[in-house]
Design an enzyme around this catalytic site. Structure first.
Site, short mmCIF file in Angstrom:
data_model
loop_
_atom_site.label_atom_id
_atom_site.label_comp_id
_atom_site.label_asym_id
_atom_site.label_seq_id
_atom_site.Cartn_x
_atom_site.Cartn_y
_atom_site.Cartn_z
N LYS A 53 0.84 -1.20 0.00
CA LYS A 53 0.00 0.00 0.00
C LYS A 53 0.87 1.25 0.00
O LYS A 53 0.63 2.20 -0.75
CB LYS A 53 -0.94 0.00 1.22
CG LYS A 53 -2.07 -1.02 1.09
CD LYS A 53 -2.84 -1.22 2.38
CE LYS A 53 -3.82 -2.39 2.23
NZ LYS A 53 -4.51 -2.75 3.47
N GLN A 97 -4.64 -1.16 9.69
CA GLN A 97 -4.54 -2.51 9.11
C GLN A 97 -5.13 -3.54 10.08
O GLN A 97 -4.78 -3.58 11.26
CB GLN A 97 -3.06 -2.83 8.81
CG GLN A 97 -2.84 -4.16 8.11
CD GLN A 97 -3.45 -4.22 6.71
OE1 GLN A 97 -3.39 -3.27 5.95
NE2 GLN A 97 -4.04 -5.35 6.37
N ASP A 120 -10.95 3.14 3.99
CA ASP A 120 -11.21 1.70 3.92
C ASP A 120 -12.72 1.43 3.82
O ASP A 120 -13.14 0.33 3.45
CB ASP A 120 -10.66 0.99 5.16
CG ASP A 120 -9.49 0.08 4.84
OD1 ASP A 120 -9.27 -0.23 3.65
OD2 ASP A 120 -8.78 -0.32 5.79
#
Ligand code: NAD
Length: 281
Positions: A53, A97, A120
């Site tokens: 990422k 994460q 997200d």
């Protein structure tokens, strides 16, 4: 007849390039899009995902900040870090994460992220917006699947879509997106009875289970579009999807490979969401 392969690597490359150009244009107007990625602990798979990422952000001209915290970090410390990122004007997107260590309530951390920075798309505000058809951040993997279906020109309106897997990250949001595209959607899961009878009716079959080669050719309607979200590590170290690719490709009309299918699309959508966050006033 062998299925057409939907090449996620190629499509993601085109989308990333489009994002890069838009980031340049935004930078020229004085806004430098920024993403903060928080990782807690040293789960090897999470580290690989985070590294990819960050690398992709750099290639797109998005400023990324990696915040690495030890596995022993407590919830209050993590909440304080998220609050600081919420207040940081250089940070447009925040990604924590998952999975988080067991002693941290992941739901509480996600709810602490400002919805305007929820790239997200896991915050309840984002899920609620998706459910009700309001604008908001769409989770990256389901958004990537929709972009693949669109690019391959798979007919959605009136089609029968079956998703195996009911997670908040993949199955449920994807069901909403397919519904918005006028598909008739069924979500199957570990307690579904006679799964194969349902999957055989699908014009679009999505596998998001986490079990290698779970979807076999006899579960697929001839000509169907089969999207494989699964990422499974085999004992020999190779990656496999949830679909028995070689056999299903003989039956399906379209199929996505693993690797090189949905995976690269997820990152492309994260970059697009970060750009979108940076554009907001
Ligand atoms: P999850 O573990 O949260 O959900 C798995 C789902 O599969 C559950 O809803 C469960 O009910 C269902 N399931 C399990 N066994 C089943 C069975 N025998 N029959 C029918 N359904 C069954 O998983 P997730 O987070 O949604 O991820 C699913 C897979 O997708 C994993 O392999 C994950 O690594 C992968 N994934 C890939 C990406 C990507 O970028 N490509 C992103 C997210 C997840």
């Amino acid at each position: 007849m062998a299925a057409r392969i939907i090449d996620g690597t190629a499509l993601a490359g085109r989308l990333r390039e489009a994002t890069r150009q838009e980031v340049q244009a935004l930078r020229a107007r004085g806004v430098a899009p920024g993403l903060a990625v928080v990782i807690v602990g040293d789960d090897p798979a999470s580290r690989v995902y985070v590294r990819n990422k960050i690398k992709s952000c750099e290639a797109a001209g998005i400023a990324s900040t990696l915040i690495e915290l030890p596995a022993t970090t407590d919830e209050a410390t993590l909440l304080a870090r998220v609050a600081a990122l919420n207040a940081d004007r250089a940070v447009h997107g925040i990604l924590v994460q998952l999975p988080l260590p067991a002693h941290v309530d992941a739901g509480r951390i996600i709810e602490a992220i400002a919805p305007a920075k929820d790239v997200d798309g896991f915050h309840v505000a984002s899920s609620g917006a998706l459910m009700t058809g309001l604008p908001g951040f769409v989770p990256c993997t389901p958004a990537g699947v929709m972009a693949m279906l669109d690019d391959a020109q798979v007919p959605l309106s009136g089609s029968r879509a079956v998703i195996i897997g009911r997670s908040n990250i993949v199955g449920k949001p994807l069901a909403m997106l397919l519904l918005q595209s006028d598909a008739t959607v069924t979500i199957c899961h570990s307690r579904t009875r006679d799964l194969a009878a349902i999957t055989r009716e699908a014009d679009i079959l999505v596998a998001a289970i986490g079990r290698a080669n779970f979807v076999t050719a006899d579960m697929v309607k001839p000509g169907a579009c089969v999207i494989d979200v699964g990422i499974n590590r085999l004992p020999d170290g190779k990656l496999a999807g949830d679909v028995d690719f070689n056999a299903v490709a003989q039956v399906a009309g379209w199929i996505t490979p693993v690797p090189g299918g949905v995976g690269p699309m997820t990152i492309a959508m994260l970059l697009a969401n970060t750009l979108k966050a940076a554009r907001k006033p």
